[in-house]
Write an enzyme that holds these catalytic residues in place. Structure first.
Site, PDB file in Angstrom:
ATOM      1  N   SER A   1       0.527  -9.786  -0.543  1.00  0.00           N
ATOM      2  CA  SER A   1       0.309  -8.602  -0.819  1.00  0.00           C
ATOM      3  C   SER A   1       0.669  -7.718   0.841  1.00  0.00           C
ATOM      4  O   SER A   1       0.974  -6.439   0.749  1.00  0.00           O
ATOM      5  CB  SER A   1      -0.956  -8.480  -1.382  1.00  0.00           C
ATOM      6  OG  SER A   1      -2.004  -8.710   0.148  1.00  0.00           O
TER       7      SER A   1
ATOM      8  N   LYS B   1       0.467  -1.069   0.075  1.00  0.00           N
ATOM      9  CA  LYS B   1      -0.221  -0.113  -0.178  1.00  0.00           C
ATOM     10  C   LYS B   1       1.030   1.741   0.579  1.00  0.00           C
ATOM     11  O   LYS B   1       0.200   2.789  -0.844  1.00  0.00           O
ATOM     12  CB  LYS B   1      -1.230  -0.476   1.346  1.00  0.00           C
ATOM     13  CG  LYS B   1      -2.293  -0.778   0.833  1.00  0.00           C
ATOM     14  CD  LYS B   1      -3.285  -0.775   0.156  1.00  0.00           C
ATOM     15  CE  LYS B   1      -4.218  -1.641  -0.052  1.00  0.00           C
ATOM     16  NZ  LYS B   1      -5.523  -1.300  -0.857  1.00  0.00           N
TER      17      LYS B   1
END
Length: 443
Positions: A336, A50
């Site tokens: 992720s 992110k």
């Protein structure tokens, strides 16, 4: 959004975001008969990808936009990226997260942002936090930093694809990956990756993976536009989004993305067998993973590879069980994020055991007489069965008293014999089935 946008984002992120490892996993390669590589964004500066999107967007803000301060909403990982960027750029930010955001993520947000951020918890899911963030921006004039629904965010997250291609070429493993498996929440990451690969590695297929309890991208593709899901399972907090972003839907629709035609059958790729392939070169297919299967993958990654993956972070590995790939295909799965609170492992283990058919719950009426429990243990319980929960409450003077009994089996096939022994025992035994109101109350 174009590959050039992603290249420009990579230049902005140079020296800020880590170039995370692309690691061949020998065990998983052997298990699935492919050359499997893990893109380790769990090792990123903020332990998720992110940062890439947040920093790319904020680095393009004008002086006036930065001076107004920024505001964002996040389930936790994007918030860490924004907090890191705020500290690095000297920009003040207000960050809204759901009340359900794990403490570990909230602590890391504060650690990355320091005095430059204010953390506000509100609502029970990402959408409630997003509503509060938008209201804040409207009222204060602060600059909104979307977690996925902005081309600048998606382009920053798409730099993962650029690194994958460069790293594969550098190690001489393959000219291009046959498949890249990407987790999906709001869709910014998969949009950026798919857009880049469509131009720079057109033969690479993309498998987009959602949690079964929050399949907002599949719903949008079926409806022809983003739709708001009436309810979601918040367990996969990093991907529990009720409505996919307009940017993701626009990009993926233009690239021909489709949902699974038959969700209960193996997903086929060209060369896997003689049947029609769903996952053909250059295609984009969206599938879902059951939360219980995801928990099994989280534990498997930790126990066998020492990888601490949060629920959303393990989606791209959990989906490999659904795919029938040609032998030797080059596959990249994106880990992720690794922001998993250790306090969640009890629930993760529970969901995994239930998914594998090893954990079951029953309501058992025991006669109010000496030796009733002993007879249950001797006549009903199998040699490898273990009672993990026993709650017995006698509220009146009835001849029978109900008990909640949780049993963990040695193997899933032992359930049938256990049920037969319960029938022969003469006891009233009611199995509580997952998905029912009673079971939801229990768990």
């Amino acid at each position: 959004m174009t590959a050039a946008d992603v290249d420009a984002a990579a230049a902005r992120l140079s020296g800020v975001a880590d170039r995370t490892p692309l690691q061949r996993d020998r065990r998983l390669s052997a298990q699935f008969g492919v050359e499997l590589y893990l893109k380790r964004e769990d090792l990123q500066v903020v332990r998720s990808y992110k940062l890439r999107g947040a920093y790319n967007l904020m680095s393009q803000l004008s002086h006036e936009e930065k001076a107004a301060g920024v505001v964002t909403a996040s389930a936790g990982n994007h918030a860490q990226g924004v907090a890191y960027a705020c500290h690095a750029m000297g920009v003040f930010g207000r960050i809204y997260v759901p009340n359900t955001t794990p403490r570990q993520k909230r602590d890391r947000i504060r650690a990355h942002g320091g005095d430059f951020i204010e953390l506000i918890s509100t609502g029970d899911n990402y959408d409630a936090a997003a509503h509060a963030a938008h209201a804040d921006a409207d009222q204060t004039g602060a600059t909104l930093v979307p977690s996925f629904n902005d081309p600048r965010t998606a382009a920053g997250q798409g730099t993962i694809a650029k690194e994958i291609l460069e790293q594969l070429a550098a190690c001489g493993a393959a000219a291009f990956p046959d498949v890249v498996v990407v987790p999906v929440g709001g869709g910014g990451c998969v949009a950026g990756i798919a857009a880049y690969l469509a131009e720079r590695s057109a033969q690479t297929a993309v498998l987009a993976v959602e949690p079964a309890g929050a399949a907002c991208l599949a719903a949008a593709l079926v409806a022809g536009a983003p739709v708001t899901l009436p309810a979601i399972d918040p367990f996969v907090d990093g991907a529990a989004v009720r409505r996919v972003g307009d940017v993701a839907h626009r990009v993926l629709s233009a690239l021909g993305a489709k949902t699974r035609a038959a969700p209960n059958t193996p997903l086929l790729m060209s060369g896997a067998d003689s049947q029609r392939a769903e996952l053909s070169p250059g295609s984009i297919v969206v599938t879902q993973v059951d939360e219980g299967a995801l928990c099994t993958t989280i534990l498997d990654l930790y126990q066998n590879g020492g990888i601490i993956a949060e629920p959303a972070g393990a989606l791209a590995v959990a989906a490999l069980d659904q795919v029938r790939l040609p032998a030797g295909a080059t596959v990249v799965s994106l880990i992720s994020g690794g922001n998993n609170d250790v306090s969640r492992y009890g629930e993760i283990l529970e969901r995994s055991l239930v998914h594998k058919g090893l954990k079951h719950y029953f309501l058992v009426d025991f006669p109010q007489e000496p030796g009733a429990l002993r007879r249950f243990l001797e006549q009903v319980l199998g040699a490898e069965d273990d009672i993990t929960v026993f709650e017995y409450i006698k509220r009146d003077n009835r001849e029978l008293g109900a008990a909640l009994v949780g049993i963990e089996l040695g193997q899933a096939a032992d359930l049938g014999p256990l049920m037969e022994r319960m029938d022969r025992s003469g006891l009233s035994c009611e199995r509580l089935l997952p998905g029912t109101a009673a079971y939801r109350y229990l768990t």
